[in-house]
Design a protein around this motif. Sequence first.
Motif, mmCIF file in Angstrom:
data_model
loop_
_atom_site.group_PDB
_atom_site.id
_atom_site.type_symbol
_atom_site.label_atom_id
_atom_site.label_comp_id
_atom_site.label_asym_id
_atom_site.label_seq_id
_atom_site.Cartn_x
_atom_site.Cartn_y
_atom_site.Cartn_z
ATOM 1 N N LEU A 108 -64.949 -62.323 -18.128
ATOM 2 C CA LEU A 108 -64.388 -63.665 -18.010
ATOM 3 C C LEU A 108 -62.860 -63.647 -17.989
ATOM 4 O O LEU A 108 -62.236 -64.279 -17.139
ATOM 5 N N HIS A 109 -62.239 -62.939 -18.921
ATOM 6 C CA HIS A 109 -60.779 -62.939 -19.007
ATOM 7 C C HIS A 109 -60.130 -62.431 -17.717
ATOM 8 O O HIS A 109 -59.195 -63.081 -17.204
ATOM 9 N N PRO A 110 -60.564 -61.311 -17.134
ATOM 10 C CA PRO A 110 -59.944 -60.881 -15.873
ATOM 11 C C PRO A 110 -60.109 -61.908 -14.748
ATOM 12 O O PRO A 110 -59.185 -62.110 -13.961
ATOM 13 N N ALA A 111 -61.269 -62.571 -14.674
ATOM 14 C CA ALA A 111 -61.466 -63.596 -13.645
ATOM 15 C C ALA A 111 -60.518 -64.765 -13.873
ATOM 16 O O ALA A 111 -59.943 -65.309 -12.928
ATOM 17 N N ALA A 112 -60.338 -65.160 -15.139
ATOM 18 C CA ALA A 112 -59.416 -66.250 -15.465
ATOM 19 C C ALA A 112 -57.976 -65.855 -15.142
ATOM 20 O O ALA A 112 -57.226 -66.642 -14.555
ATOM 21 N N ALA A 113 -57.586 -64.644 -15.514
ATOM 22 C CA ALA A 113 -56.212 -64.176 -15.261
ATOM 23 C C ALA A 113 -55.908 -64.127 -13.768
ATOM 24 O O ALA A 113 -54.767 -64.345 -13.357
ATOM 25 N N ALA A 114 -56.927 -63.873 -12.957
ATOM 26 C CA ALA A 114 -56.752 -63.816 -11.507
ATOM 27 C C ALA A 114 -56.847 -65.191 -10.857
ATOM 28 O O ALA A 114 -56.731 -65.318 -9.640
ATOM 29 N N GLY A 115 -57.066 -66.251 -11.658
ATOM 30 C CA GLY A 115 -57.165 -67.604 -11.120
ATOM 31 C C GLY A 115 -58.432 -67.837 -10.323
ATOM 32 O O GLY A 115 -58.446 -68.634 -9.391
ATOM 33 N N ARG A 116 -59.514 -67.165 -10.691
ATOM 34 C CA ARG A 116 -60.739 -67.227 -9.896
ATOM 35 C C ARG A 116 -61.849 -68.047 -10.552
ATOM 36 O O ARG A 116 -63.005 -67.930 -10.172
ATOM 37 N N LEU A 117 -61.499 -68.911 -11.500
ATOM 38 C CA LEU A 117 -62.517 -69.739 -12.146
ATOM 39 C C LEU A 117 -62.611 -71.099 -11.463
ATOM 40 O O LEU A 117 -61.638 -71.600 -10.914
ATOM 41 N N SER A 118 -63.789 -71.694 -11.533
ATOM 42 C CA SER A 118 -64.015 -73.057 -11.061
ATOM 43 C C SER A 118 -64.481 -73.880 -12.255
ATOM 44 O O SER A 118 -65.202 -73.370 -13.117
ATOM 45 N N VAL A 119 -64.072 -75.154 -12.288
ATOM 46 C CA VAL A 119 -64.414 -76.022 -13.413
ATOM 47 C C VAL A 119 -64.953 -77.354 -12.898
ATOM 48 O O VAL A 119 -64.607 -77.816 -11.815
ATOM 49 N N LEU A 120 -65.799 -77.956 -13.730
ATOM 50 C CA LEU A 120 -66.407 -79.239 -13.418
ATOM 51 C C LEU A 120 -66.693 -79.936 -14.734
ATOM 52 O O LEU A 120 -67.182 -79.302 -15.672
#
Length: 130
Positions: A108-120
């Motif tokens: 999760l942290h690497p995906a977040a650091a890379a700006g690759r998360l989606s939120v709803l």
Amino acid sequence: MEAIEVGAGRVWGPWPELLADRRPVLVVPLVPERPACAADGWGGAEDLPRLQEGWSAAFDGARLVVTRPDGTAWYDGPLAAARDWARAVRAHRTLLIVTGPFTAPFDLHPAAAAGRLSVLTVPARLVDAH
């Protein structure tokens, strides 16, 4: 939370979290069966997610159902959530869903650091299991 087989690999199931202000969050590894498209109201992690009224989430203490605007289930399955999480759903009546290209909590942290998360953010409620 346990890993499940998806395609050629193992992906962890969704897990509940609480933000610092005690808002409930569902963290969900992205799989093809659960797309996170901008056309459906999903935004990037840098966006302030608006409440998507067409979506809904219902939690009965053991099972969570997140429904798309067309009435189909985006997620329908077990969720091992503590009583505090259920209380937060009742208090806030919303659920922030975070998804992205990760398969386990460690990714999760690497995906977040890379700006690759989606939120709803969706309306949420507790329901009686009976």
